[in-house]
Motif scaffolding. Sequence first.
Motif, PDB file in Angstrom:
ATOM      1  N   GLN A 192      10.792  -3.418  -3.630  1.00  0.00           N
ATOM      2  CA  GLN A 192      10.537  -2.126  -3.004  1.00  0.00           C
ATOM      3  C   GLN A 192       9.132  -1.655  -3.340  1.00  0.00           C
ATOM      4  OE1 GLN A 192      12.482  -0.471  -0.887  1.00  0.00           O
ATOM      5  NE2 GLN A 192      13.890  -2.201  -0.977  1.00  0.00           N
ATOM      6  N   THR A 193       8.743  -1.928  -4.582  1.00  0.00           N
ATOM      7  CA  THR A 193       7.412  -1.548  -5.047  1.00  0.00           C
ATOM      8  C   THR A 193       6.797  -2.753  -5.756  1.00  0.00           C
ATOM      9  OG1 THR A 193       8.331  -0.759  -7.133  1.00  0.00           O
ATOM     10  CG2 THR A 193       8.094   0.864  -5.378  1.00  0.00           C
ATOM     11  N   LYS A 246       3.245   3.465 -17.364  1.00  0.00           N
ATOM     12  CA  LYS A 246       3.519   2.225 -16.638  1.00  0.00           C
ATOM     13  C   LYS A 246       2.392   1.226 -16.884  1.00  0.00           C
ATOM     14  CE  LYS A 246       6.788   3.788 -13.518  1.00  0.00           C
ATOM     15  NZ  LYS A 246       7.131   4.478 -12.322  1.00  0.00           N
ATOM     16  N   PHE A 271       1.306   8.765 -10.638  1.00  0.00           N
ATOM     17  CA  PHE A 271       2.558   8.012 -10.476  1.00  0.00           C
ATOM     18  C   PHE A 271       2.734   6.940 -11.562  1.00  0.00           C
ATOM     19  CE2 PHE A 271       1.673   9.471  -6.134  1.00  0.00           C
ATOM     20  CZ  PHE A 271       2.883  10.046  -5.814  1.00  0.00           C
ATOM     21  N   PHE A 272       1.694   6.687 -12.333  1.00  0.00           N
ATOM     22  CA  PHE A 272       1.729   5.531 -13.234  1.00  0.00           C
ATOM     23  C   PHE A 272       1.743   5.901 -14.712  1.00  0.00           C
ATOM     24  CE2 PHE A 272       0.223   4.259  -9.153  1.00  0.00           C
ATOM     25  CZ  PHE A 272       1.005   3.151  -8.891  1.00  0.00           C
ATOM     26  N   ASP A 275      -3.627   8.777  -6.977  1.00  0.00           N
ATOM     27  CA  ASP A 275      -2.319   8.162  -7.204  1.00  0.00           C
ATOM     28  C   ASP A 275      -2.010   7.894  -8.672  1.00  0.00           C
ATOM     29  OD1 ASP A 275      -2.155   8.180  -4.462  1.00  0.00           O
ATOM     30  OD2 ASP A 275      -2.937   6.149  -4.248  1.00  0.00           O
ATOM     31  N   TYR A 302       0.858  -1.181   0.000  1.00  0.00           N
ATOM     32  CA  TYR A 302       0.000   0.000   0.000  1.00  0.00           C
ATOM     33  C   TYR A 302       0.898   1.235   0.000  1.00  0.00           C
ATOM     34  CZ  TYR A 302      -3.378   3.447   1.725  1.00  0.00           C
ATOM     35  OH  TYR A 302      -4.162   4.556   1.879  1.00  0.00           O
ATOM     36  N   GLY A 303       0.677   2.128  -0.948  1.00  0.00           N
ATOM     37  CA  GLY A 303       1.546   3.304  -1.072  1.00  0.00           C
ATOM     38  C   GLY A 303       2.816   3.003  -1.858  1.00  0.00           C
ATOM     39  N   ARG A 304       3.003   1.741  -2.215  1.00  0.00           N
ATOM     40  CA  ARG A 304       4.154   1.331  -3.037  1.00  0.00           C
ATOM     41  C   ARG A 304       3.661   0.667  -4.318  1.00  0.00           C
ATOM     42  NH1 ARG A 304       8.955   0.676   0.149  1.00  0.00           N
ATOM     43  NH2 ARG A 304       8.542   1.066   2.341  1.00  0.00           N
ATOM     44  N   GLY A 305       2.484   1.077  -4.749  1.00  0.00           N
ATOM     45  CA  GLY A 305       1.932   0.528  -5.982  1.00  0.00           C
ATOM     46  C   GLY A 305       0.508   0.029  -5.820  1.00  0.00           C
ATOM     47  N   ASP A 327       3.194  -2.506 -12.562  1.00  0.00           N
ATOM     48  CA  ASP A 327       3.800  -1.522 -11.662  1.00  0.00           C
ATOM     49  C   ASP A 327       2.816  -1.059 -10.597  1.00  0.00           C
ATOM     50  OD1 ASP A 327       6.285  -1.219 -13.258  1.00  0.00           O
ATOM     51  OD2 ASP A 327       4.873  -0.497 -14.762  1.00  0.00           O
TER      52      ASP A 327
END
Lengths: 213, 326
Positions: free
Chosen positions: B228-229, B163, B159-160, B156, B145-148, B249
């Motif tokens: 990480q994501t 992607k 951010f993509f 959000d 959550y918050g990492r994708g 992603d």
Amino acid sequence: MALLNNEIVQQVQQRLADLPDPVKLMVFTSPDHCDYCKEIVQLAEEVAATSDKLTAEVYDIRQAPEQAQALNITMAPVIAMVGAKDYGLRYYGIPSGHEFSTLLAGIERASYGKPDLDEQTKTYLASLSQPVTLQVFVTPTCPYCPRGAILAYDMAVASDKVVAEVVESMEFQDLAMQFNVMGVPLTVINGKERIEGAAPPPMVVDAIKKVLA
Amino acid sequence: MFDFTLTEESSATAPSGGLYDVIIIGGGPAGMTTAIYASRDGMKVLVLERESTGGLAATTERIENYPGFPDGVSGMELMERFRKQAERFGSEIVEFDEVASVEPVEKGLIKVHTAEGHVYEGKTVVVSTGSRPKKLGIPGEDEFYGRGVSYCATCDGPFFKNKNVVIVGAGNSGLQEGLQVLEYAKSVTFIEFLPYTRAEQILQDRVKASPKTTLLFNHRVAAIQGQQTVTGVVAVDRESGEEKLIPTDGVFIYVGYSPISQFVTDLVETNRWGYIVSDARMRTKTLGLYAVGDVRADNPAQLTVSVGNGTIAALDIRDFIRELNS
Ligand SMILES: Cc1cc2nc3c(=O)[nH]c(=O)nc-3n(C[C@H](O)[C@H](O)[C@H](O)COP(=O)(O)OP(=O)(O)OC[C@H]3O[C@@H](n4cnc5c(N)ncnc54)[C@H](O)[C@@H]3O)c2cc1C
């Protein structure tokens, strides 16, 4: 052309009519890679014009290193909201969309110098002896983000040790990427601990304790 | 190119206090409509909202079925208009303060307690708290959550850009938000548990028309993977049992909503999913307590329904208060 329409200007005027302390909007711009520097300066000036308690000062971050250093500012564009003293309230990027509310809340905090927090949280923050930087990542389209951002501002006002940096994620993509931010709001404490979502004060306090432990 | 939204904030404009004719919990379309009608009718109105006002409606980019906007309207803009209309008639609005409990004292007096410790008093109270997105409850969901992993494409989505994105759930919300994401993402894969979608035909047609989309029906998302994501999701074909790893992603989850009624469950009747039962006048079983909008049982989650509910509640509250006063 003005960025703020008449209706918004009137609302801002009304809302900021009774500010007690004067607030300086110190805008730091950068000559390179700054897509919206012009707009940020314009916005700060338009907001400053709504109240005689507000002034806007514009600095080029490279040409005014002393001013930047005094506020510990190393990135631009940023608006620092400085009241009777510097409470550590910063907005990085352009505060548009929902984030315009965050800017105004920051101005109010800087002017009143009073946080809107429960006693327990205030007591804890007042007891801090180490510096805490709260970085709150946001996007302008996120309705949940101002809550997280304003909480950080409240915490900064409550303690001289706390600095609150609200960061517009799209304008600071490298920084967002550094912390793997892919969702907002997201709060990073001293570059270490992260909290996803708009967290209530006790959760942020716990995270601060964890970082300082 | 920039727009600037101004919402109010609790500390700045302290509410006038005293006894309100109606306290509205939740500033989405249902609550705001109640506020518009009640304040225009001369009632003293307070809206308490835990975020900024607008509700779920403000989290969608495009609303096309709200009458009066033939070209569609952004949810945020529409909800700003609701708010302005409520304020114009004198509704007081407090944001960023969550209601924690409701305490009926006597006929014509209900106390409302907030998380920040404020107590407000109203002759009537309207619950218009809507619902929150459901989680899948699978491995990786909380971790990323918050990492994708996200439940709000409007928040959000930026951010993509370029992607690959997976949207879980191909109902109205999933397809609607997926179409927005498609405008900037490289690809969008929709994964739906059911063998078909219940979404509006027009949304289905648009999704299918895009060369960047893939639709997987009858698939269960079993896990979200990443480092990480997010890097991928595991989907299981419910017919063959085959497990597929779909690289991505981001994962946007639109698998339905659950009602926000926990703070009043002792005062109202709820159906088995927790939605609040209120009668044709929007009254719950507690005198003076109303429920409207998405939180109300058997309501289709649509703006027009919320708006209708809010109207009915406000009109009934007028009668209720008249009766109190006489
Ligand atoms: C992605 C998406 C797309 C959509 N598209 C459409 C569409 O095109 N057309 C359409 O008609 N409908 C659409 N909808 C549905 C529509 O948004 C909802 O039906 C509508 O928002 C419901 O209004 P409401 O006021 O009942 O609840 P909500 O909009 O959910 O508002 C409830 C409010 O109450 C607040 N709240 C909750 N608990 C508390 C508490 N304890 N204290 C204080 N405040 C609280 C919440 O923060 C929220 O602001 C869409 C929904 C989504 C998610």
